[in-house]
Design a protein around this motif. Structure first.
Motif, PDB file in Angstrom:
ATOM      1  N   VAL A 240      10.452  -6.170  -3.117  1.00 36.90           N
ATOM      2  CA  VAL A 240      10.246  -4.737  -3.353  1.00 36.90           C
ATOM      3  C   VAL A 240       9.343  -4.135  -2.286  1.00 36.90           C
ATOM      4  N   ILE A 241       8.227  -4.792  -2.019  1.00 39.77           N
ATOM      5  CA  ILE A 241       7.258  -4.271  -1.054  1.00 39.77           C
ATOM      6  C   ILE A 241       7.881  -4.139   0.330  1.00 39.77           C
ATOM      7  N   GLY A 242       8.793  -5.045   0.663  1.00 40.30           N
ATOM      8  CA  GLY A 242       9.482  -4.966   1.944  1.00 40.30           C
ATOM      9  C   GLY A 242      10.746  -4.143   1.907  1.00 40.30           C
ATOM     10  N   ILE A 361       2.671  -3.828  -6.502  1.00 37.50           N
ATOM     11  CA  ILE A 361       1.583  -4.351  -5.660  1.00 37.50           C
ATOM     12  C   ILE A 361       0.548  -5.076  -6.511  1.00 37.50           C
ATOM     13  N   LEU A 362       0.180  -4.464  -7.637  1.00 38.52           N
ATOM     14  CA  LEU A 362      -0.795  -5.115  -8.518  1.00 38.52           C
ATOM     15  C   LEU A 362      -0.209  -6.346  -9.192  1.00 38.52           C
ATOM     16  N   LEU A 363       1.089  -6.340  -9.450  1.00 37.94           N
ATOM     17  CA  LEU A 363       1.728  -7.518 -10.018  1.00 37.94           C
ATOM     18  C   LEU A 363       1.748  -8.664  -9.008  1.00 37.94           C
ATOM     19  N   LYS A 364       1.956  -8.336  -7.745  1.00 42.27           N
ATOM     20  CA  LYS A 364       1.878  -9.374  -6.710  1.00 42.27           C
ATOM     21  C   LYS A 364       0.452  -9.939  -6.634  1.00 42.27           C
ATOM     22  N   ALA A 365      -0.542  -9.072  -6.715  1.00 44.98           N
ATOM     23  CA  ALA A 365      -1.926  -9.552  -6.715  1.00 44.98           C
ATOM     24  C   ALA A 365      -2.147 -10.522  -7.863  1.00 44.98           C
ATOM     25  N   THR A 378      -6.488 -13.719  -1.539  1.00 46.04           N
ATOM     26  CA  THR A 378      -5.241 -13.074  -1.121  1.00 46.04           C
ATOM     27  C   THR A 378      -4.951 -11.854  -1.986  1.00 46.04           C
ATOM     28  N   ALA A 379      -5.372 -11.922  -3.242  1.00 45.63           N
ATOM     29  CA  ALA A 379      -5.155 -10.803  -4.154  1.00 45.63           C
ATOM     30  C   ALA A 379      -6.043  -9.612  -3.819  1.00 45.63           C
ATOM     31  N   ALA A 380      -7.243  -9.879  -3.323  1.00 47.36           N
ATOM     32  CA  ALA A 380      -8.220  -8.807  -3.106  1.00 47.36           C
ATOM     33  C   ALA A 380      -7.707  -7.673  -2.223  1.00 47.36           C
ATOM     34  N   PRO A 381      -7.083  -7.939  -1.054  1.00 47.80           N
ATOM     35  CA  PRO A 381      -6.596  -6.826  -0.234  1.00 47.80           C
ATOM     36  C   PRO A 381      -5.533  -5.982  -0.938  1.00 47.80           C
ATOM     37  N   LEU A 382      -4.750  -6.604  -1.804  1.00 46.44           N
ATOM     38  CA  LEU A 382      -3.734  -5.858  -2.541  1.00 46.44           C
ATOM     39  C   LEU A 382      -4.387  -4.928  -3.558  1.00 46.44           C
ATOM     40  N   VAL A 383      -5.370  -5.440  -4.278  1.00 48.30           N
ATOM     41  CA  VAL A 383      -6.102  -4.605  -5.225  1.00 48.30           C
ATOM     42  C   VAL A 383      -6.830  -3.485  -4.491  1.00 48.30           C
ATOM     43  N   ASN A 384      -7.429  -3.819  -3.377  1.00 45.42           N
ATOM     44  CA  ASN A 384      -8.176  -2.813  -2.616  1.00 45.42           C
ATOM     45  C   ASN A 384      -7.272  -1.738  -2.034  1.00 45.42           C
ATOM     46  N   GLN A 385      -6.036  -2.088  -1.741  1.00 48.07           N
ATOM     47  CA  GLN A 385      -5.080  -1.087  -1.276  1.00 48.07           C
ATOM     48  C   GLN A 385      -4.888   0.003  -2.328  1.00 48.07           C
ATOM     49  N   ILE A 386      -4.847  -0.403  -3.585  1.00 44.09           N
ATOM     50  CA  ILE A 386      -4.702   0.565  -4.677  1.00 44.09           C
ATOM     51  C   ILE A 386      -6.010   1.329  -4.887  1.00 44.09           C
ATOM     52  N   ALA A 394     -14.233  -1.697  -2.460  1.00 46.39           N
ATOM     53  CA  ALA A 394     -13.488  -2.942  -2.632  1.00 46.39           C
ATOM     54  C   ALA A 394     -13.893  -3.626  -3.938  1.00 46.39           C
ATOM     55  N   THR A 395     -12.953  -4.337  -4.538  1.00 46.74           N
ATOM     56  CA  THR A 395     -13.238  -5.050  -5.772  1.00 46.74           C
ATOM     57  C   THR A 395     -14.327  -6.101  -5.550  1.00 46.74           C
ATOM     58  N   PRO A 396     -15.257  -6.230  -6.468  1.00 54.12           N
ATOM     59  CA  PRO A 396     -16.294  -7.261  -6.324  1.00 54.12           C
ATOM     60  C   PRO A 396     -15.830  -8.632  -6.804  1.00 54.12           C
ATOM     61  N   ALA A 397     -14.639  -8.739  -7.357  1.00 55.07           N
ATOM     62  CA  ALA A 397     -14.156 -10.020  -7.879  1.00 55.07           C
ATOM     63  C   ALA A 397     -14.125 -11.073  -6.774  1.00 55.07           C
ATOM     64  N   ALA A 398     -14.686 -12.255  -7.049  1.00 56.19           N
ATOM     65  CA  ALA A 398     -14.815 -13.275  -6.002  1.00 56.19           C
ATOM     66  C   ALA A 398     -14.442 -14.670  -6.501  1.00 56.19           C
ATOM     67  N   ASP A 399     -13.690 -14.740  -7.583  1.00 53.43           N
ATOM     68  CA  ASP A 399     -13.132 -16.014  -8.033  1.00 53.43           C
ATOM     69  C   ASP A 399     -11.911 -15.696  -8.889  1.00 53.43           C
ATOM     70  N   GLN A 400     -11.169 -16.728  -9.262  1.00 56.96           N
ATOM     71  CA  GLN A 400      -9.914 -16.506  -9.962  1.00 56.96           C
ATOM     72  C   GLN A 400     -10.120 -15.801 -11.302  1.00 56.96           C
ATOM     73  N   ALA A 401     -11.089 -16.209 -12.082  1.00 58.16           N
ATOM     74  CA  ALA A 401     -11.297 -15.636 -13.410  1.00 58.16           C
ATOM     75  C   ALA A 401     -11.702 -14.167 -13.333  1.00 58.16           C
ATOM     76  N   SER A 402     -12.645 -13.847 -12.447  1.00 60.61           N
ATOM     77  CA  SER A 402     -13.076 -12.457 -12.338  1.00 60.61           C
ATOM     78  C   SER A 402     -11.970 -11.583 -11.741  1.00 60.61           C
ATOM     79  N   MET A 403     -11.160 -12.142 -10.833  1.00 62.09           N
ATOM     80  CA  MET A 403     -10.049 -11.376 -10.275  1.00 62.09           C
ATOM     81  C   MET A 403      -8.996 -11.103 -11.346  1.00 62.09           C
TER      82      MET A 403
END
Length: 471
Positions: A240-242, A361-365, A378-386, A394-403
């Protein structure tokens, strides 16, 4: 064959959807008995049938209930108003006689019936014009994507339901038993894969089922299965993104009615006003004076916007008015500053964004975060795009659980009142703890007491009475 009145499949006809077809087709023969010599004679008739399937979607489910089911049942909206059926949805006291439950069931199966008529019969049309430019396959693809979308809504809302994939001709087919959830998802995926392979890249409007729609739905379907396949989610999100879509620069342009069918829209309902073919009455029940409107934003959602410092999306999503002079009361909000949904504004012309790029985009993140413990980076830039579109840091999430929680909250704020929130919480197994923790504006628990037995709609009583095999 004795014609049986069966609301799930054969109730009514395709009359409204096929108003341009021959009068004798509408007046003389039940739709389940129409032969190829009448309704499926040539390429022109095939085009009318697929258009009829699209036109049949302008019903209460697609205009209104999709959002009620996704937001009022969640922590995004209260029922508002005084509609008992909506209030039951809000308070998790739904039973089989609930009016919304019955009309949504009938609407979705009516849409499926229209698709089955096309899929079952189009191969019998001998007109060579249908094979010019693979139009026959395109029509089949569009009907398949539509059918998959209807079943996706059914399985997420009811769980196990009958799986009807052709025009019924026998007693057993008129009264089918429920299929397993796995079988329903398998059919949804098969229909969408056919659609992705054979649909057009772009149609004349964003209301047409295209490859992009099929890929977007496949991503959502693989994320919603009982056991999600995050590799497939990621793959279809990438498709979809492409696929030529892009976020529009201003979030509020999505809702101002001046930027319809924009680059972010993957699929968009096409409303043309009360004077045209399809008017959208939903905004008139969300905002206005004289009576208490429906789907009131929650204290919880307003607080979530404030906690995130998200002024832009809050203003686009919620509008506050002074309604002290109105002759009704509310248990959740002060009437001096009373909230209304603000995403559907133009009364008779608003577009419902059924699918848009930000969702994908958020589903891909979410997918890349679930695929690896280090996937959060890898998810962070996608979330930050939104987030950057609405001027958030930018999102402060820095591990899998917080992301994981950051993405959940980002989807809530980005997609509020678009019918997603309940189903996001349901597929991530978060719905029970989130809903049972809900409080009002004073901090008092709302005591929803949600349990697993209340997560899905009951089969409508009318259907239970007519078809004992769905009990």
């Amino acid at each position: 064959m004795k014609f049986k009145i069966y609301s799930l499949i054969a109730a009514g006809t395709i009359a409204l959807a096929l108003s341009s077809c021959k009068k004798d087709f509408l007046d003389q023969t039940p739709i389940t008995q129409v032969g190829p010599d009448v309704a499926f004679a040539d390429a022109a008739a095939a085009e009318k049938l697929i258009q009829g399937a699209y036109d049949g979607m302008y019903n209460d489910f697609h205009i209104w209930d999709y959002m009620t089911n996704g937001d009022v049942r969640s922590d995004n909206a209260y029922a508002g108003g005084d509609n008992p059926a909506n209030i039951q949805l809000d308070l998790f006291t739904v039973n089989s006689t609930n009016g919304n439950v019955g009309r949504d069931w009938n609407a979705l199966y009516s849409d499926i019936k229209n698709c089955n008529l096309i899929i079952t019969n189009i191969s019998n049309i001998q007109d060579p014009k249908l094979d010019v430019g693979d139009r026959r396959k395109q029509i089949l693809a569009e009907a398949s994507i539509l059918r998959a979308y209807m079943y996706f809504n059914l399985v997420r809302t009811w769980g196990s339901v009958p799986l009807v994939v052709k025009v019924p001709t026998t007693d057993a087919e008129f009264y089918p038993a429920k299929a397993s959830v796995d079988a329903i998802y398998a059919q949804i995926i098969a229909d969408l894969e056919y659609g992705a392979a054979n649909a057009r890249v772009a149609g004349p409007t964003k209301g047409i089922m295209t490859k992009g729609v099929a890929n977007a739905l496949l991503a959502k379907v693989y994320a919603s299965k009982p056991t999600p396949d995050w590799n497939k989610v990621n793959m279809y999100c990438d498709a979809v993104i492409g696929g030529g879509y892009s976020l529009i620069s201003n979030y509020d342009f999505l809702w101002d009615s001046n930027h319809k069918n924009n680059s972010e829209a993957i699929w968009e309902m096409q409303y043309d006003g009360y004077g045209g073919l399809h008017g959208n009455w939903m905004p008139s029940v969300l905002v206005g004076t004289g009576w208490k409107r429906f789907n009131t934003p929650t204290n919880s959602l307003a607080k979530a916007f404030d906690d995130a410092g998200d002024a832009i999306r809050k203003a686009s999503s919620i509008k506050f008015n002074n309604v002290v002079s109105e002759g009704w009361n509310d248990s959740y909000w002060s009437k001096t500053s009373y909230p209304y949904i603000n995403k559907y504004r133009a009364d008779d012309k608003s577009d419902n964004y059924i699918l848009r790029l930000a969702d994908i985009i958020l589903l891909k993140a979410e997918a890349v975060n679930e695929l690896s413990t280090s996937g959060w980076s890898t998810a962070a830039p996608l979330v930050n795009q939104i987030r950057s579109r609405v001027n958030l840091d930018a999102t402060p999430a820095a591990d899998q659980a917080s992301m994981r929680l950051a993405i959940e909250n980002e989807r809530r704020l980005e997609l509020a009142f678009e019918g997603h929130r309940w189903f996001d919480l349901l597929r991530t197994n978060r719905v029970i703890p989130v809903m049972n923790a809900q409080v009002d504006g004073t901090g008092a628990n709302l005591n929803y007491n949600l349990t697993a037995s209340k997560l899905y709609f009951p089969i409508p009583q009318d259907e239970l009475d007519k078809n004992p095999n769905v009990r």
